[in-house]
Design an enzyme around this catalytic site. Structure first.
Site, short mmCIF file in Angstrom:
data_model
loop_
_atom_site.label_atom_id
_atom_site.label_comp_id
_atom_site.label_asym_id
_atom_site.label_seq_id
_atom_site.Cartn_x
_atom_site.Cartn_y
_atom_site.Cartn_z
N THR A 12 -0.69 -2.10 7.01
CA THR A 12 0.57 -1.39 6.79
C THR A 12 1.43 -1.29 8.05
OG1 THR A 12 -0.64 -0.12 5.14
CG2 THR A 12 1.54 0.64 5.64
N THR B 101 3.60 -2.32 3.08
CA THR B 101 2.27 -2.86 3.28
C THR B 101 1.95 -4.05 2.39
OG1 THR B 101 -0.08 -2.20 3.35
CG2 THR B 101 1.23 -1.35 1.53
N GLU C 244 -1.44 -4.21 2.31
CA GLU C 244 -2.75 -3.55 2.28
C GLU C 244 -3.62 -4.00 3.43
OE1 GLU C 244 -5.72 -0.86 1.18
OE2 GLU C 244 -3.57 -0.98 1.26
N ASP D 240 -6.90 -0.71 -3.73
CA ASP D 240 -6.61 0.70 -3.45
C ASP D 240 -6.96 1.59 -4.63
OD1 ASP D 240 -5.88 0.89 -0.86
OD2 ASP D 240 -3.76 1.22 -1.21
N SER E 174 -1.63 5.89 -2.96
CA SER E 174 -1.31 5.41 -1.62
C SER E 174 -1.29 6.57 -0.64
CB SER E 174 0.06 4.73 -1.63
OG SER E 174 0.44 4.37 -0.31
N SER E 175 -1.75 6.29 0.58
CA SER E 175 -1.61 7.27 1.66
C SER E 175 -0.26 7.16 2.35
CB SER E 175 -2.73 7.08 2.70
OG SER E 175 -3.98 7.45 2.16
#
Length: 577
Positions: free
Chosen positions: A394, A412, A414, A434, A459-460
């Site tokens: 990311t 991103t 990933e 994810d 997602s973070s």
């Protein structure tokens, strides 16, 4: 010439000859802040590669908006930082409109194809596939969303013609760009499973059979052709026609093939809505809506208001212990409940309810205790535990245009080089990994982040925007880093707003990630005395741990002075017009 205010004594000699466009310079992590300021908000870009920053600034100089510049920045990052993001991936954007004061969240997260199933990452014996196997499979790729999201945002807030925004990316792809040390390190790492894939090997191997090294010139004519098509045809060039067909063919090839179809690509739609905003201190903090995990950072900030962290500072081990414990509570709730709200009820109001936050804050001590369990906020669904592994890829960038509009965007593919599969000169994402590999608990309770057709994985990514007490833009912060993004963003916010540091000083602070029973921190930056003090408090930071954030930020100081920061752990810069 505008006067540069140099914050760090360390940077005085290095910065003396800089042009007046320089807003901040990069410093080594252990150094004091090396940030500059400018008095007029004429434009600003902070991103993870200087070539991308220059592309964004060029758009701003030519009268483009912050969103126009974001398109150009992403197009260049896709070429020069392909290990982190690209047009084959997804993104979240938090956008501040100066004219109205509105904050909008744009969701370009990838979606699971229509053929996806909850057990797609389980092996023949019903056990989760090894991550290194899943990540390079066709199943790993979700329907990309970054381009569609940028196109929607540019339609809403652009000032330039879409067709003009890919010039720098096309030029660099045609003429070549110098391989950076970070990219070279990724290309030559034995720990990156994607490096064994045919596409990565072919792209990063020179005619003499050797891998590209830092300083080598790398050309990508296929990507030049792709961005030319995007410029001429708009986003449909990626979602229909030859490029779309190539994506389908690539994903469906090999063992463990994916199921993306032309229909999946053509029917992808980004989401946009009012950002998730909450009062905090005298400010307002805004983040994207789930499936982003931005609400977790907001929850942690609200919990820390119930502690005395603001009276402490970065040299106080008790302050770091409080931060670590807040992170553990934050992750316990996030991991349990956050997912795609179109498929799972996410108790946003319950998680951010002041009474619930106050109750959860009671778990935060200045000494680490047992790992906290998830809470039971109002409206919480019955869901099982999570088994999501989110790698630390990311990138993040921040842009302000001369009108005061601001983009805070995390984007991103990933993992490093996504799935390792390339189409049209760009890498495809591995965003499907994810999702939780185990769709249910032993008792059958589904994980909130289980795979489902058309679903967006949790997602973070949590690009933040902060407004002042009058509703005007104050700051923007964000970082890459997989599930550690939440900790990185929280650390920067604490540094600026609780400890009174400059944006660069806050970014330079050591990273500390605390999740469940695990602690990870940058022992070399903390120093032996602080490490010993943290360990005595149960926050077990060890020599050799690595937490490579990629924070970029911007804050408006009194008098309208812009102060930016770029993470010295990567290769970014922060510059103004």
């Amino acid at each position: 010439m505008r006067r540069l205010i140099l914050i760090s004594l360390l940077a005085l000699s290095a910065c003396a000859g800089l042009a007046d466009a320089q807003v901040t310079t990069r410093a080594k992590p252990a150094a004091a802040a090396a940030a500059g300021s400018q008095t007029a908000p004429r434009g600003f870009v902070a991103a993870a590669n200087p070539l991308a920053v220059e592309a964004g600034l060029k758009v701003l100089r030519e009268g483009g908006s912050a969103v126009d510049a974001a398109v150009a920045v992403q197009a260049v990052l896709s070429l020069v930082e392909p290990q982190s993001s690209g047009i084959g991936g997804g993104a979240f954007m938090t956008y501040f409109e100066a004219r109205t004061g509105k904050v909008t969240a744009y969701d370009g997260r990838e979606t699971a194809p229509s053929g996806a199933a909850p057990d797609m990452f389980l092996g023949p014996e019903g056990k989760p596939l090894p991550f290194q196997v899943a990540v390079v499979s066709g199943r790993a790729t979700g329907v990309p969303g970054a381009v569609a999201m940028l196109a929607q945002a540019q339609k809403d807030h652009g000032a330039a013609k879409w067709s003009t925004l890919f010039k720098e990316a096309e030029r660099l792809a045609t003429d070549g760009f110098v391989v950076s040390p970070r990219l070279a390190g990724m290309v030559n790492s034995s720990r990156v499973p994607q490096n064994a894939t045919p596409d990565v090997t072919a792209y990063f191997t020179k005619p003499d059979g050797q891998r590209y090294q830092a300083g080598d010139l790398l050309k990508n004519p296929a990507y030049a052709a792709t961005v030319r098509r995007l410029a001429a045809e708009g986003p449909s060039a990626l979602y229909e026609g030859p490029i779309a067909q190539a994506i389908v063919d690539k994903v469906q090839a090999g063992t463990l093939p994916g199921s993306i179809t032309l229909s999946d690509l053509k029917t992808y739609r980004p989401r946009s809505a009012a950002a998730l905003c909450r009062p905090w201190k005298v400010y307002t903090v805004c983040v994207p809506n789930p499936s982003s995990s931005g609400l977790a950072v907001v929850q942690a900030l609200m919990m820390l208001e119930h502690t005395d962290i603001g009276t402490r500072g970065p040299k106080d081990p008790a302050a770091w212990a409080l931060l670590a414990e807040a992170e553990r509570v934050m992750y316990a709730d996030r991991d349990r409940y956050v997912a795609d709200p179109a498929f799972v009820k996410v108790p946003v109001e319950g998680l951010l309810d002041p009474a619930y936050v106050a109750e959860r804050a009671k778990l935060i001590k200045d000494v680490a205790g047992p790992a906290p369990k998830f809470g039971l906020p109002k409206g919480a669904p019955v869901v099982g535990p999570d088994a999501t592994r989110e790698p630390a890829g990311t990138t993040h960038f921040v842009i302000m245009d001369p009108a005061g509009n601001v983009v805070s965007m995390t984007t991103t593919v990933e993992s490093i080089f996504g799935s390792g599969r390339m189409v049209g000169g760009f890498f495809l994402n591995n965003q499907m990994t994810d999702f939780s590999f185990s769709p249910t608990d032993r008792d059958g309770a589904p994980a909130a982040n289980a795979v489902a057709a058309g679903k967006r994985p949790r997602s973070s990514m949590s690009p933040l925007i902060v407004l002042d007490d009058k509703g005007k833009f104050l700051a923007a912060v964000g970082s890459p880093g997989g599930n550690a993004i939440l900790s990185y963003n929280l650390k920067a916010m604490v540094g600026v707003f609780y400890w009174g540091l400059s944006m660069q000083e806050a970014i330079n602070l050591p990273n500390l990630v605390s999740r469940g029973e695990n602690f990870s921190g940058e022992a070399n930056l903390f120093g032996p005395e602080m490490v010993a003090a943290l360990n005595a408090r149960g926050v077990t930071v060890k020599i050799g741990q690595n937490e490579t954030s990629g924070l970029h930020g911007l804050i408006v100081r009194p008098g309208g002075v812009l102060e930016g920061g770029a993470d010295p752990r990567r290769e970014g810069v922060a510059k103004g017009l």
